[in-house]
Design an enzyme around this catalytic site. Structure first.
Site, PDB file in Angstrom:
ATOM      1  N   GLU A   1     -10.413  -1.757  -5.336  1.00 34.74           N
ATOM      2  CA  GLU A   1      -9.665  -0.774  -4.780  1.00 34.74           C
ATOM      3  C   GLU A   1      -8.319  -0.410  -5.045  1.00 34.74           C
ATOM      4  OE1 GLU A   1      -8.701   0.232   0.161  1.00 34.74           O
ATOM      5  OE2 GLU A   1      -8.952  -1.859  -0.395  1.00 34.74           O
TER       6      GLU A   1
ATOM      7  N   HIS B   1     -19.019  -7.671   1.658  1.00 40.13           N
ATOM      8  CA  HIS B   1     -18.401  -8.349   0.723  1.00 40.13           C
ATOM      9  C   HIS B   1     -18.287  -7.723  -0.649  1.00 40.13           C
ATOM     10  CE1 HIS B   1     -18.164 -11.736   3.435  1.00 40.13           C
ATOM     11  NE2 HIS B   1     -19.106 -11.896   3.557  1.00 40.13           N
TER      12      HIS B   1
ATOM     13  N   ARG C   1       0.854  -1.353   0.070  1.00 37.94           N
ATOM     14  CA  ARG C   1       0.130  -0.066  -0.095  1.00 37.94           C
ATOM     15  C   ARG C   1       0.837   1.185   0.087  1.00 37.94           C
ATOM     16  NH1 ARG C   1      -5.448  -0.143   0.853  1.00 37.94           N
ATOM     17  NH2 ARG C   1      -6.586  -2.134   1.163  1.00 37.94           N
TER      18      ARG C   1
ATOM     19  N   CYS D   1     -16.716  -7.858  -3.267  1.00 41.04           N
ATOM     20  CA  CYS D   1     -16.675  -8.702  -4.300  1.00 41.04           C
ATOM     21  C   CYS D   1     -17.959  -9.021  -5.111  1.00 41.04           C
ATOM     22  CB  CYS D   1     -15.903 -10.048  -4.135  1.00 41.04           C
ATOM     23  SG  CYS D   1     -14.067  -9.499  -3.651  1.00 41.04           S
TER      24      CYS D   1
ATOM     25  N   ASP E   1     -12.364   6.652 -11.476  1.00 38.44           N
ATOM     26  CA  ASP E   1     -12.578   7.921 -11.100  1.00 38.44           C
ATOM     27  C   ASP E   1     -11.452   8.873 -11.789  1.00 38.44           C
ATOM     28  OD1 ASP E   1     -13.527  10.239 -10.069  1.00 38.44           O
ATOM     29  OD2 ASP E   1     -12.501   9.906  -8.145  1.00 38.44           O
TER      30      ASP E   1
ATOM     31  N   GLU F   1      -2.078  -8.411   3.943  1.00 40.24           N
ATOM     32  CA  GLU F   1      -3.613  -8.388   3.910  1.00 40.24           C
ATOM     33  C   GLU F   1      -4.086  -9.509   3.548  1.00 40.24           C
ATOM     34  OE1 GLU F   1      -5.501  -4.885   2.560  1.00 40.24           O
ATOM     35  OE2 GLU F   1      -3.918  -3.409   3.129  1.00 40.24           O
TER      36      GLU F   1
END
Length: 897
Positions: free
Chosen positions: A594, A863, A550, A865, A651, A583
């Site tokens: 994400e 969730h 990240r 997904c 975006d 993660e």
């Protein structure tokens, strides 16, 4: 001479009609002899040789032989050693006048004299019908059109505006419409008769012409109704004509011999009558007409038609009928006419599109509305199954094919960009092979044949006459099963109809499904190939797997993508799987969403230096002074392509010119309006200024300034010595075009070409350009701009014991609707993994709210997904609001549930 001819016509009137007189009269410019004497000989010969008129076949054969004898006597066979005493090449034929040669030709025919093999009547009129799709047309020698007699020797009915008006007035006076009904039935049920109706004619003061227009008892079959040039010839008023133009009105490539204003006036007068008087007869006639034409095109391969222009005349007239979209016409006649029209060769369809664009602009919207109503009625009233779907119903596919002709006619009638705006590689492809694909995204997807014939592309239409969105048909789009349509699209069987080849009629949401199936099938194909390679001992990863940190997201992502692009670019077409280091979330789609959002937030930030933000629009643009390498921009293009390929909405805020350039078109002056409205308004003022003092008023030269990313002012000369060349009335358009070209193309050429190259690495085999226009690709990338939570509520499903009437569910929607827009986007992000609205609106998300136990202090869980929200059964609305806001405001990352 005219007296002699008229005497012969009186003596042999019926005989002349049944043989060849009026046929050859149209060819009079092709014969050097006195046409009338020549054919008086022929007709006299026929009369003494037969008691009844010749059949079509015998007449044609006799005529051809006589013509061959004539040219053998006058021109010879071309053999210098010819020994035929009746051939000019032998030297044994004395100098004959044309009339003497005509008379001797008939004698030789009656004696069955020797005919040289090389002698051909090269001056006989021939009509070439251009070959079209699936060889529906053939190049054939065809006899001249006879405007007054049918193939059986009977006179063809026909109509003009004057005749129709006379019939209407006569029927009104007699209070009986039987003559009108009979006339419409005869003319509109016969393609031959209709093709001869409403023809353009030159004005004439001839009393005989006026008599023909007014003749009450011979309106349908006047024995002297040859073309008006011939009538004037019989009266001694003939004039010299160009031998290459035998008819009074020969249309050019985008013209027609039909007098369309006259047709419209005639129909206006016709529909001034009560519709029940004649409409039933007209509908029945149109059905018969359509059946006959379809039979001609499908079975007889149009050999029964003298020329394609005659057939096009029929469609031009019938599609001017103002009531085609009403009641009986819609149910019975229109779809039959569409079936017939859809059988036309591509060349003929292209000409029809050009004629509609040039002469029928005002008619196009009404015609589109009629076709849309027909398709909608047939879709709603149809009973479709997996075995019989909308693609199998010709009542739907035929009007769709006709709508494509209308679609291109609308583009031709609007504003088209010049060919210079095609990007370099596209232009080379188009110039080297006309049939080559002009698609920038997919070189393997062929160009639409009709577009190729017309030489246009949807990208060329800056502003079509009818907006592109008017061609969408939502009921049809909802009824199509895109998985089956995609299978038809991929099928090698040519008879399979796929709406993906007629994408203009589909809404963007439906087209997105077509793209989704293509992408998924390609991913599964790559997975199978990986499995086979593993079996043979060469194991490969079936997924495009990225492992990133990240806090080093951009560096890790770009390095891994660069390695894939260098080693094996085809791996980019594998399904993307993202793993955040440290993660435990398993990527079933939510993690990838994400990942893309975080990449976009960071890399499109102006502080990163690769892109800038336009001040007046807040849109993203390439930094012309960026220090980043081409590889960096290529990787950004890969990221954008991967987002589309993996069905992820981003975006990003690119101006529309970016999407046009991705599809293969350069930026132009018109694109400045979206790119920089302030600059566009300034340039428009300059372009619209009409005074001669432009240099003094604007003080603008061909040297322009711009600021780099550091705010420093730089200058660029649009032309050599541009600082000394002022903008004037004579060169202001050149200035505007050069300035726009510099800003949108040349100044960012290096950066954009690298970006586009990366984008193509992922999408090069995708039907993206086939399905989507630039504004639709923007929706595909950025999602819909309509943010309506009511749509989301209506489409949401409930599980685990919740129903739409559950107290917790009602409280959830009360809270959701009361949130400010920014918090609503966070809720959408929390639940689905993206705060963007998919193409087609929030109803396309299919969110699920499931009960997650009884009342507790636990936060809601999502969730992403699968767009599932796990919501505890909170006892109060206040508690639900508190827990929900905490969840959406502080959620980040993926953990093991």
């Amino acid at each position: 001479m005219s007296i002699i001819v008229l005497q012969y016509i009186e003596s042999y009137h019926e005989y002349f009609l049944s043989v060849v007189f009026f046929e050859i009269l149209q060819e009079r410019h092709k014969y050097p002899c006195d046409l009338y004497i020549f054919y008086i000989y022929i007709c006299h010969f026929y009369r003494v040789r037969a008691e009844s008129p010749c059949s079509d076949m015998k007449r044609a054969a006799a005529k051809k032989l006589i013509e061959r004898y004539f040219y053998q006597l006058t021109d010879g066979c071309g053999n210098p050693h010819c020994d035929n005493q009746h051939c000019a090449s032998s030297g044994k034929v004395t100098n004959l006048t044309p009339n003497q040669a005509a008379a001797q030709a008939i004698q030789l025919f009656s004696q069955e004299a020797r005919l040289c093999d090389g002698t051909q009547p090269s001056k006989v009129a021939r009509t070439t019908i251009e070959p079209g799709q699936t060889s529906l047309a053939k190049s054939l020698p065809v006899k001249s059109v006879n405007p007054t007699s049918s193939d059986e020797g009977k006179q063809e009915p026909y109509l003009t505006e004057a005749k129709l008006l006379y019939i209407i007035e006569k029927c009104k006076a007699e209070d009986s419409y039987s003559l009108l009904i009979r006339t419409l039935g005869e003319v509109f049920s016969s393609g031959k008769a209709l093709s001869l109706s409403f023809q353009k004619t030159e004005k004439s003061n001839s009393p005989l012409v006026a008599l023909l227009e007014r003749a009450p008892d011979t309106l349908l079959r006047p024995p002297a109704d040859l073309n008006k040039e011939a009538v004037r010839s019989l009266q001694g008023e003939d004039k010299e004509e160009d031998s290459s133009d035998p008819s009074p009105t020969v249309p050019n490539n985008d013209d027609t011999s039909v007098d369309l204003p006259s047709v419209r006036r005639a129909f206006e007068a016709l529909w001034s009558l009560p519709g029940e008087v004649f409409e039933s007869a007209l509908v029945n006639a149109l059905v018969t007409l359509a059946d006959d034409i379809e039979l001609d095109l499908r079975v007889f391969r149009i050999v029964r038609w003298d020329s394609m222009d005659s057939l096009l005349n029929v469609f031009l007239i019938v599609f001017e009928i103002p009531m085609l979209g009403n009641s009986e016409y819609l149910e019975l006649a229109l779809h039959m006419l569409c079936k017939a029209l859809s059988c036309l060769p591509i060349v003929a369809q292209a000409k029809l599109a050009r004629v509609w664009a040039k002469h029928c602009k005002s008619r196009l919207p009404n015609l589109l509305q009629a076709l849309q109503e027909l398709i909608t009625v047939k879709v709603i009233g149809g009973s479709f199954t997996r075995d019989y779907c909308v693609q199998d119903a010709d009542t739907i596919t035929a009007p769709t094919k006709v709508m494509k002709i209308l679609y291109y006619a609308s583009m031709l009638a609007g504003e088209l960009d010049p060919p210079e705006l095609i990007l370099g590689d596209e232009a080379e492809s188009a110039s080297s092979d006309k049939t080559a694909s002009r698609s920038a995204i997919s070189g393997q997807i062929p160009q639409d044949p009709l577009a190729t014939e017309l030489g246009i592309n949807a990208l060329d239409a800056r502003k079509p006459f009818i907006p592109f969105t008017d061609f969408y048909n939502e009921p049809l789009s909802d009824a199509i099963e895109m998985d089956k349509d995609f299978a038809y699209y991929k099928s090698e069987e040519p008879m399979k109809f796929s709406f993906m080849n007629y994408a203009f009629v589909l809404t963007p949401a439906t087209k997105t499904l077509g793209l989704y199936y293509d992408n998924r099938i390609r991913m599964y194909s790559e997975r199978r190939m990986s499995f086979l390679q593993t079996v043979v001992g060469q194991p490969t990863n079936p997924y495009l797997r990225l492992k990133v940190r990240r806090d080093h997201l951009i560096d890790d992502a770009l390095v891994e993508l660069e390695m894939v692009a260098m080693e094996n670019p085809s791996d980019l077409k594998k399904q993307l799987v993202v793993e955040f280091e440290g993660e435990q979330g398993v990527d079933e789609g939510g993690v990838s969403k994400e990942f893309f959002q975080l990449v976009v937030e960071e890399i499109f930030n102006p502080d990163y230096g690769m892109f800038t933000t336009q001040e007046d629009t807040q849109m993203t643009w390439f930094n012309p002074t960026s220090f980043e390498s081409d590889a960096q921009f290529t990787l950004i293009g890969i990221v954008l392509g991967l987002a589309i390929y993996n069905n992820v909405i981003l975006d990003v805020r690119f101006p529309m010119v970016v999407y046009r350039k991705l599809l293969g078109r350069k930026g132009a002056f018109a694109d400045l309006e979206d790119w920089s409205p302030t600059l566009y308004r300034t340039m428009k003022e300059l372009m619209e200024y009409t005074g001669d003092d432009m240099p003094e008023t604007f003080m603008q030269t061909f040297r322009v300034g711009y600021r780099d990313v550091f705010g420093s002012l730089s200058f660029h000369e649009l032309k050599e010595n541009g600082d000394e060349l002022y903008v004037t009335q004579g060169n202001k358009k050149e200035f505007a075009d050069l300035y726009a070209d510099f800003l949108l193309n040349k100044s960012v050429e290096r950066q954009f070409n690298a970006f586009r190259r990366g984008f193509q690495m992922v999408t090069d085999e995708s039907p993206l350009a086939l399905l989507f226009r630039p504004e639709e690709i923007e929706q595909l990338v950025c999602g819909s701009k309509i943010f309506d939570f009511a749509e989301l509520e209506a489409a949401t499903e409930y599980e685990g014991g919740y129903t739409v009437d559950s107290e917790a569910v009602r409280n959830f929607w009360r809270v959701a609707h009361s949130l400010p827009p920014e918090s609503q986007r966070r809720l959408l992000q929390f639940t689905t993994g993206s705060d963007r609205v998919p193409v087609g609106g929030l109803s396309r998300l299919k969110m699920v709210i499931a009960r997650h136990g009884p009342d507790s202090d636990r936060l809601p869980i999502a969730h992403t997904c699968f767009n599932v929200l796990l919501l505890p059964d909170y006892s109060t609305i206040e508690k639900l609001q508190d827990r929900l806001l905490k969840a959406i405001n502080y959620s980040k990352g993926f953990g093991m549930l």
